[in-house]
Design an enzyme around this catalytic site. Sequence first.
Site, PDB file in Angstrom:
ATOM      1  CE  LYS A  71      -4.315  -1.479   2.244  1.00 18.00           C
ATOM      2  NZ  LYS A  71      -5.173  -1.257   3.408  1.00 18.00           N
ATOM      3  CE  LYS A 121      -6.387  -8.706  -1.923  1.00 13.55           C
ATOM      4  NZ  LYS A 121      -6.045  -8.214  -0.583  1.00 13.55           N
ATOM      5  CE  LYS A 158     -14.003  -3.378   1.332  1.00 16.08           C
ATOM      6  NZ  LYS A 158     -13.845  -3.213   2.791  1.00 16.08           N
TER       7      LYS A 158
HETATM    8  P1  AMP Z   1     -10.989  -5.610   3.123  1.00 14.88           P
HETATM    9  O1  AMP Z   1     -11.438  -5.592   1.722  1.00 14.88           O
HETATM   10  O2  AMP Z   1      -9.515  -5.445   3.263  1.00 14.88           O
HETATM   11  O3  AMP Z   1     -11.776  -4.685   4.023  1.00 14.88           O
HETATM   12  O4  AMP Z   1     -11.260  -7.075   3.667  1.00 14.88           O
HETATM   13  C1  AMP Z   1     -12.321  -7.481   4.491  1.00 14.88           C
HETATM   14  C2  AMP Z   1     -12.321  -8.995   4.635  1.00 14.88           C
HETATM   15  O5  AMP Z   1     -12.500  -9.609   3.356  1.00 14.88           O
HETATM   16  C3  AMP Z   1     -11.000  -9.578   5.178  1.00 14.88           C
HETATM   17  O6  AMP Z   1     -11.302 -10.694   5.997  1.00 14.88           O
HETATM   18  C4  AMP Z   1     -10.274 -10.001   3.945  1.00 14.88           C
HETATM   19  O7  AMP Z   1      -9.341 -11.021   4.181  1.00 14.88           O
HETATM   20  C5  AMP Z   1     -11.417 -10.492   3.070  1.00 14.88           C
HETATM   21  N1  AMP Z   1     -11.093 -10.378   1.651  1.00 14.88           N
HETATM   22  C6  AMP Z   1     -10.745  -9.244   0.997  1.00 14.88           C
HETATM   23  N2  AMP Z   1     -10.526  -9.487  -0.322  1.00 14.88           N
HETATM   24  C7  AMP Z   1     -10.738 -10.819  -0.483  1.00 14.88           C
HETATM   25  C8  AMP Z   1     -10.664 -11.692  -1.614  1.00 14.88           C
HETATM   26  N3  AMP Z   1     -10.350 -11.243  -2.829  1.00 14.88           N
HETATM   27  N4  AMP Z   1     -10.933 -12.990  -1.428  1.00 14.88           N
HETATM   28  C9  AMP Z   1     -11.265 -13.462  -0.206  1.00 14.88           C
HETATM   29  N5  AMP Z   1     -11.350 -12.696   0.898  1.00 14.88           N
HETATM   30  C10 AMP Z   1     -11.087 -11.386   0.770  1.00 14.88           C
END
Ligand code: AMP
Length: 350
Positions: free
Chosen positions: A130, A211, A214
């Site tokens: 990041k 991956k 967001k």
């Molecule tokens: P975030 O998008 O960083 O707020 O992630 C929130 C939750 O979603 C966390 O538990 C991440 O590990 C999970 N997560 C985010 N992106 C993915 C993805 N592409 N596949 C599976 N889990 C994800």
Amino acid sequence: METATAGTGDNVAAQPAGARRRVFSGMQPSGEFHLGNYIGALKRWVLGQEEKENFFCVVDLHSLTVPQDPAELRMRTRQLTAIYLAAGIHPDKSTLFVQSHVTAHAEGCWLLNCVTPLGWLNKMTQYKDKSAKQESVLTGLLDYPVLMAADILLYDAQEVPTGEDQKQHIELARNIAERFNHLYGETFVVPEPVIAKVGARIMGLDNPLVKMSKSSSGVRGHSVGPLDDPAEIERSFKRAVTDPGNEIRFSDDPAKAGVNNLLSIYQVITGRSGEEVENDFANARGYGDLKKRVAEVVIEEFRPVREGAARLMADAAELDRLLARGAEQAAAVAMPKLREMKEKMGLIVP
Ligand code: AMP
Ligand code: TRP
């Protein structure tokens, strides 16, 4: 659903035998909630909800580690709460709250900062990724995993269900817990990451080698989310990148990552075994058929989330009431733990 539990540490301050295992997890309210978040985290929280004692948090303080528009952050905090609820997090079965409403998180973070070597934070891959993309990096971004450790440790959580990308942060929380316990005596449960074998890393529909995230949600066809228009979801799946072949099988060959990703999505949403999933597609007519059927199950899965979230968002006062109740329940657990930390570290606790 099959889960792989990593980590082997003894839970030093483990709860009495027979008590339900305690779960803590959270998600940032910034950015567009997507299918990866749903499959890697939220759906699994809902599935495990009955037999565990759960704390699910909307981690607004974590969102502040990159610049946010204040009005948008407030809206997204309520929106993510609505998504949790509409997806099946039940306020009588889980404590659902906003991180900043329980001041112990920020205070606990400070105390843990003072037992965490800077070198541990410099090694975090998410920070390295990041910060490399930004011109001006905020201190909070480096400190992000210590705040996450405070989230988890304040609740003596034994299990932390997340996607694969959070594993290193949970390992850091384990190290911080062990260090604190060593310096000041047994205080924290050493938490375990709980990462699913399938679906812990959903890949972008536009590029199955990165991956789903967001930060790329603005890219057309990259991700889909429960608030999207179903026709748009269908289009995104139709355009999903696959390969020139026609074999519909799970595979770890990078050239087949697109099909593997579609099958993984289908598997988690339908709750079937890998073998059943391959059988379901034994007579499929090519990848077009596969994409259509995966889009269908995703749209059906998201329908109640979309409708429920819209209903809940129409009554912000009711959402706020629910969150106030959650914050009270969470504080009842976190505040005594914070007090214990302060006493052990030599602060005068009035
Ligand atoms: P975030 O998008 O960083 O707020 O992630 C929130 C939750 O979603 C966390 O538990 C991440 O590990 C999970 N997560 C985010 N992106 C993915 C993805 N592409 N596949 C599976 N889990 C994800
Ligand atoms: N860092 C996590 C993410 O981006 C969110 C998070 C904050 C979290 N605190 C947590 C996850 C505590 C689990 C437990 O996904």
